[in-house]
Every structure is written in structure tokens, then in C-alpha cells.
Design a protein around this motif. Structure first.
Motif, PDB file in Angstrom:
ATOM      1  N   ASP A  87      49.532  18.174  21.680  1.00  0.00           N
ATOM      2  CA  ASP A  87      48.784  19.085  22.554  1.00  0.00           C
ATOM      3  C   ASP A  87      47.561  18.389  23.133  1.00  0.00           C
ATOM      4  O   ASP A  87      47.262  18.511  24.321  1.00  0.00           O
ATOM      5  CB  ASP A  87      48.346  20.336  21.796  1.00  0.00           C
ATOM      6  CG  ASP A  87      49.460  21.343  21.606  1.00  0.00           C
ATOM      7  OD1 ASP A  87      50.421  21.338  22.400  1.00  0.00           O
ATOM      8  OD2 ASP A  87      49.353  22.152  20.675  1.00  0.00           O
ATOM      9  N   THR A  88      46.855  17.652  22.294  1.00  0.00           N
ATOM     10  CA  THR A  88      45.677  16.918  22.749  1.00  0.00           C
ATOM     11  C   THR A  88      46.060  15.904  23.808  1.00  0.00           C
ATOM     12  O   THR A  88      45.415  15.801  24.852  1.00  0.00           O
ATOM     13  CB  THR A  88      44.991  16.209  21.556  1.00  0.00           C
ATOM     14  OG1 THR A  88      44.548  17.203  20.632  1.00  0.00           O
ATOM     15  CG2 THR A  88      43.818  15.363  22.014  1.00  0.00           C
ATOM     16  N   TRP A  89      47.122  15.146  23.567  1.00  0.00           N
ATOM     17  CA  TRP A  89      47.555  14.139  24.535  1.00  0.00           C
ATOM     18  C   TRP A  89      47.998  14.774  25.848  1.00  0.00           C
ATOM     19  O   TRP A  89      47.722  14.241  26.917  1.00  0.00           O
ATOM     20  CB  TRP A  89      48.669  13.286  23.956  1.00  0.00           C
ATOM     21  CG  TRP A  89      48.231  12.382  22.836  1.00  0.00           C
ATOM     22  CD1 TRP A  89      46.949  12.047  22.497  1.00  0.00           C
ATOM     23  CD2 TRP A  89      49.067  11.711  21.907  1.00  0.00           C
ATOM     24  NE1 TRP A  89      46.949  11.212  21.413  1.00  0.00           N
ATOM     25  CE2 TRP A  89      48.242  10.978  21.030  1.00  0.00           C
ATOM     26  CE3 TRP A  89      50.436  11.661  21.731  1.00  0.00           C
ATOM     27  CZ2 TRP A  89      48.735  10.200  19.999  1.00  0.00           C
ATOM     28  CZ3 TRP A  89      50.938  10.879  20.689  1.00  0.00           C
ATOM     29  CH2 TRP A  89      50.096  10.156  19.838  1.00  0.00           C
ATOM     30  N   GLY A 122      61.649  21.776  18.132  1.00  0.00           N
ATOM     31  CA  GLY A 122      61.810  22.063  19.551  1.00  0.00           C
ATOM     32  C   GLY A 122      60.481  22.035  20.291  1.00  0.00           C
ATOM     33  O   GLY A 122      60.383  21.498  21.399  1.00  0.00           O
ATOM     34  N   HIS A 123      59.446  22.598  19.675  1.00  0.00           N
ATOM     35  CA  HIS A 123      58.118  22.577  20.279  1.00  0.00           C
ATOM     36  C   HIS A 123      57.596  21.144  20.398  1.00  0.00           C
ATOM     37  O   HIS A 123      56.996  20.772  21.405  1.00  0.00           O
ATOM     38  CB  HIS A 123      57.132  23.418  19.469  1.00  0.00           C
ATOM     39  CG  HIS A 123      57.377  24.885  19.550  1.00  0.00           C
ATOM     40  ND1 HIS A 123      57.368  25.592  20.733  1.00  0.00           N
ATOM     41  CD2 HIS A 123      57.641  25.791  18.578  1.00  0.00           C
ATOM     42  CE1 HIS A 123      57.607  26.866  20.486  1.00  0.00           C
ATOM     43  NE2 HIS A 123      57.789  27.008  19.184  1.00  0.00           N
ATOM     44  N   ILE A 124      57.813  20.372  19.356  1.00  0.00           N
ATOM     45  CA  ILE A 124      57.368  18.970  19.367  1.00  0.00           C
ATOM     46  C   ILE A 124      58.061  18.208  20.487  1.00  0.00           C
ATOM     47  O   ILE A 124      57.413  17.499  21.261  1.00  0.00           O
ATOM     48  CB  ILE A 124      57.617  18.315  17.984  1.00  0.00           C
ATOM     49  CG1 ILE A 124      56.627  18.883  16.959  1.00  0.00           C
ATOM     50  CG2 ILE A 124      57.518  16.795  18.067  1.00  0.00           C
ATOM     51  CD1 ILE A 124      56.931  18.505  15.517  1.00  0.00           C
ATOM     52  N   THR A 159      54.123  15.833  28.082  1.00  0.00           N
ATOM     53  CA  THR A 159      53.074  14.824  28.183  1.00  0.00           C
ATOM     54  C   THR A 159      53.510  13.681  29.090  1.00  0.00           C
ATOM     55  O   THR A 159      52.776  13.281  30.001  1.00  0.00           O
ATOM     56  CB  THR A 159      52.708  14.291  26.778  1.00  0.00           C
ATOM     57  OG1 THR A 159      52.275  15.393  25.978  1.00  0.00           O
ATOM     58  CG2 THR A 159      51.628  13.236  26.861  1.00  0.00           C
ATOM     59  N   LEU A 160      54.702  13.175  28.874  1.00  0.00           N
ATOM     60  CA  LEU A 160      55.197  12.066  29.692  1.00  0.00           C
ATOM     61  C   LEU A 160      55.474  12.521  31.129  1.00  0.00           C
ATOM     62  O   LEU A 160      55.240  11.771  32.079  1.00  0.00           O
ATOM     63  CB  LEU A 160      56.447  11.456  29.056  1.00  0.00           C
ATOM     64  CG  LEU A 160      56.202  10.783  27.704  1.00  0.00           C
ATOM     65  CD1 LEU A 160      57.513  10.377  27.059  1.00  0.00           C
ATOM     66  CD2 LEU A 160      55.262   9.595  27.839  1.00  0.00           C
ATOM     67  N   THR A 173      55.004  13.248  15.567  1.00  0.00           N
ATOM     68  CA  THR A 173      55.549  14.490  15.012  1.00  0.00           C
ATOM     69  C   THR A 173      54.450  15.528  14.761  1.00  0.00           C
ATOM     70  O   THR A 173      54.711  16.572  14.166  1.00  0.00           O
ATOM     71  CB  THR A 173      56.298  14.212  13.699  1.00  0.00           C
ATOM     72  OG1 THR A 173      55.386  13.597  12.768  1.00  0.00           O
ATOM     73  CG2 THR A 173      57.502  13.308  13.928  1.00  0.00           C
ATOM     74  N   ASP A 174      53.246  15.252  15.215  1.00  0.00           N
ATOM     75  CA  ASP A 174      52.106  16.146  15.021  1.00  0.00           C
ATOM     76  C   ASP A 174      51.900  16.967  16.294  1.00  0.00           C
ATOM     77  O   ASP A 174      51.441  16.447  17.315  1.00  0.00           O
ATOM     78  CB  ASP A 174      50.872  15.311  14.697  1.00  0.00           C
ATOM     79  CG  ASP A 174      49.640  16.139  14.429  1.00  0.00           C
ATOM     80  OD1 ASP A 174      49.533  17.283  14.929  1.00  0.00           O
ATOM     81  OD2 ASP A 174      48.746  15.643  13.720  1.00  0.00           O
ATOM     82  N   LEU A 175      52.225  18.243  16.227  1.00  0.00           N
ATOM     83  CA  LEU A 175      52.147  19.108  17.403  1.00  0.00           C
ATOM     84  C   LEU A 175      50.721  19.209  17.945  1.00  0.00           C
ATOM     85  O   LEU A 175      50.508  19.192  19.163  1.00  0.00           O
ATOM     86  CB  LEU A 175      52.696  20.495  17.085  1.00  0.00           C
ATOM     87  CG  LEU A 175      52.862  21.450  18.253  1.00  0.00           C
ATOM     88  CD1 LEU A 175      53.749  20.856  19.344  1.00  0.00           C
ATOM     89  CD2 LEU A 175      53.427  22.769  17.774  1.00  0.00           C
ATOM     90  N   ASP A 176      49.732  19.271  17.066  1.00  0.00           N
ATOM     91  CA  ASP A 176      48.335  19.336  17.523  1.00  0.00           C
ATOM     92  C   ASP A 176      47.945  18.070  18.287  1.00  0.00           C
ATOM     93  O   ASP A 176      47.268  18.141  19.307  1.00  0.00           O
ATOM     94  CB  ASP A 176      47.380  19.546  16.342  1.00  0.00           C
ATOM     95  CG  ASP A 176      47.508  20.927  15.732  1.00  0.00           C
ATOM     96  OD1 ASP A 176      47.908  21.871  16.454  1.00  0.00           O
ATOM     97  OD2 ASP A 176      47.212  21.070  14.527  1.00  0.00           O
TER      98      ASP A 176
END
Length: 65
Positions: free
Chosen positions: A46-48, A8-10, A17-18, A40-43
Motif C-alpha cells: 500500500d505504501t509503495w 488476492g489483495h496482495i 503498483t507496477l 508479501t506485506d500488504l501494508d
């Protein structure tokens, strides 16, 4: 249950982001949209999302600043 929360967070981060790009009137080409939507990488997402706030072009999400 924990995996469901993470998914859900992902998904939320992908959409955010979009949405940031969209609200800033920055077009997201299909390649950018696909890369964000399949991440699929939450970190990384977050960066994007942080980069989307300052980007002038959608491809800047993927470049080191």
C-alpha cells in the motif's frame, strides 16, 4: 478462504503498483519489479502504491519521503 483473499489483495496491490509506474511512463528496472512482485506485506505494498503516484523514478518507492 481468508488466506486466499489476502493473497488476492496482495497480488492486486503488486499489479497496481507496477501499473501506476507504467502508466506514468516510469521504467521499472528488474530489481524494482522483483522487489514488488515478491513482497508479501500488504501494508508495505500500500505504501509503495501511494508513493508510485508521486514518484519520478521507480526506486523512490523504497525511500522514505
Amino acid at each position: 478462504m481468508e488466506q486466499g483473499l489476502e493473497q488476492g489483495h496482495i497480488q492486486t496491490r503488486r499489479e497496481m503498483t507496477l501499473r501506476i509506474l507504467e502508466r506514468r511512463a516510469i521504467p521499472a528496472p528488474d530489481a524494482v519489479r522483483e522487489r514488488v512482485e515478491t513482497c508479501t506485506d500488504l501494508d508495505q505494498l500500500d505504501t509503495w502504491a501511494r508513493r508510485a503516484v508521486h514518484a519520478t523514478d521507480a526506486t523512490e518507492l523504497f525511500t522514505e519521503q
